[in-house]
Design a protein around this motif. Structure first.
Motif, PDB file in Angstrom:
ATOM      1  N   LEU A  47     -18.583   8.511  -1.672  1.00 45.52           N
ATOM      2  CA  LEU A  47     -19.004   9.604  -2.544  1.00 45.52           C
ATOM      3  C   LEU A  47     -18.919  10.956  -1.828  1.00 45.52           C
ATOM      4  N   LEU A  48     -19.321  10.984  -0.564  1.00 45.79           N
ATOM      5  CA  LEU A  48     -19.234  12.214   0.215  1.00 45.79           C
ATOM      6  C   LEU A  48     -17.786  12.670   0.374  1.00 45.79           C
ATOM      7  N   VAL A  49     -16.903  11.713   0.613  1.00 45.86           N
ATOM      8  CA  VAL A  49     -15.480  12.027   0.752  1.00 45.86           C
ATOM      9  C   VAL A  49     -14.943  12.561  -0.579  1.00 45.86           C
ATOM     10  N   ARG A  50     -15.347  11.921  -1.680  1.00 45.77           N
ATOM     11  CA  ARG A  50     -14.903  12.369  -3.002  1.00 45.77           C
ATOM     12  C   ARG A  50     -15.367  13.808  -3.279  1.00 45.77           C
ATOM     13  N   ASP A  51     -16.605  14.121  -2.904  1.00 47.61           N
ATOM     14  CA  ASP A  51     -17.122  15.476  -3.085  1.00 47.61           C
ATOM     15  C   ASP A  51     -16.337  16.485  -2.246  1.00 47.61           C
ATOM     16  N   HIS A  52     -15.993  16.088  -1.035  1.00 47.85           N
ATOM     17  CA  HIS A  52     -15.204  16.964  -0.160  1.00 47.85           C
ATOM     18  C   HIS A  52     -13.814  17.192  -0.766  1.00 47.85           C
ATOM     19  N   ILE A  53     -13.226  16.144  -1.333  1.00 46.78           N
ATOM     20  CA  ILE A  53     -11.929  16.259  -2.005  1.00 46.78           C
ATOM     21  C   ILE A  53     -12.036  17.260  -3.159  1.00 46.78           C
ATOM     22  N   ALA A  54     -13.107  17.165  -3.933  1.00 50.49           N
ATOM     23  CA  ALA A  54     -13.297  18.075  -5.068  1.00 50.49           C
ATOM     24  C   ALA A  54     -13.432  19.521  -4.602  1.00 50.49           C
ATOM     25  N   ARG A  55     -14.146  19.736  -3.503  1.00 57.53           N
ATOM     26  CA  ARG A  55     -14.302  21.102  -2.982  1.00 57.53           C
ATOM     27  C   ARG A  55     -12.965  21.684  -2.541  1.00 57.53           C
ATOM     28  N   ILE A  56     -12.156  20.873  -1.877  1.00 57.98           N
ATOM     29  CA  ILE A  56     -10.847  21.355  -1.427  1.00 57.98           C
ATOM     30  C   ILE A  56      -9.943  21.621  -2.630  1.00 57.98           C
ATOM     31  N   ASN A  57      -9.979  20.737  -3.622  1.00 54.10           N
ATOM     32  CA  ASN A  57      -9.186  20.963  -4.833  1.00 54.10           C
ATOM     33  C   ASN A  57      -9.587  22.270  -5.501  1.00 54.10           C
ATOM     34  N   ALA A  58     -10.867  22.565  -5.518  1.00 60.43           N
ATOM     35  CA  ALA A  58     -11.350  23.806  -6.122  1.00 60.43           C
ATOM     36  C   ALA A  58     -10.828  25.024  -5.349  1.00 60.43           C
ATOM     37  N   GLN A  59     -10.697  24.900  -4.047  1.00 67.85           N
ATOM     38  CA  GLN A  59     -10.168  25.999  -3.244  1.00 67.85           C
ATOM     39  C   GLN A  59      -8.672  26.181  -3.477  1.00 67.85           C
ATOM     40  N   LEU A  60      -7.975  25.077  -3.665  1.00 68.48           N
ATOM     41  CA  LEU A  60      -6.522  25.144  -3.866  1.00 68.48           C
ATOM     42  C   LEU A  60      -6.154  25.599  -5.275  1.00 68.48           C
ATOM     43  N   LEU A  61      -6.986  25.265  -6.258  1.00 66.86           N
ATOM     44  CA  LEU A  61      -6.713  25.632  -7.650  1.00 66.86           C
ATOM     45  C   LEU A  61      -7.772  26.611  -8.121  1.00 66.86           C
TER      46      LEU A  61
END
Length: 66
Positions: A47-61
């Protein structure tokens, strides 16, 4: 390497880690005696990894306000 490329590389690494955690969880659940504590820890990490993925996606898009 610019910031976008670094974020994309980090995103790829996190996605790989997420898949590995999923495989580890599935393997643990297939065992005859399931170690629930280990499964819970892996799920929390996933879950922590998934949240980190979401944060990076938000920065990229970036948000586009129409």
């Amino acid at each position: 390497m610019d910031e976008q490329e670094a974020l994309k590389k980090k995103l790829d690494l996190l996605k790989d880690e997420h898949r590995e955690l999923d495989t580890m969880i599935e393997d643990l659940l297939r065992e005859t005696v399931v170690n629930q504590l280990a499964v819970q820890r892996l799920k929390k990490k996933k879950l922590l990894v998934r949240d980190h993925i979401a944060r990076i996606n938000a920065q990229l898009l970036p948000d586009i306000i129409a």
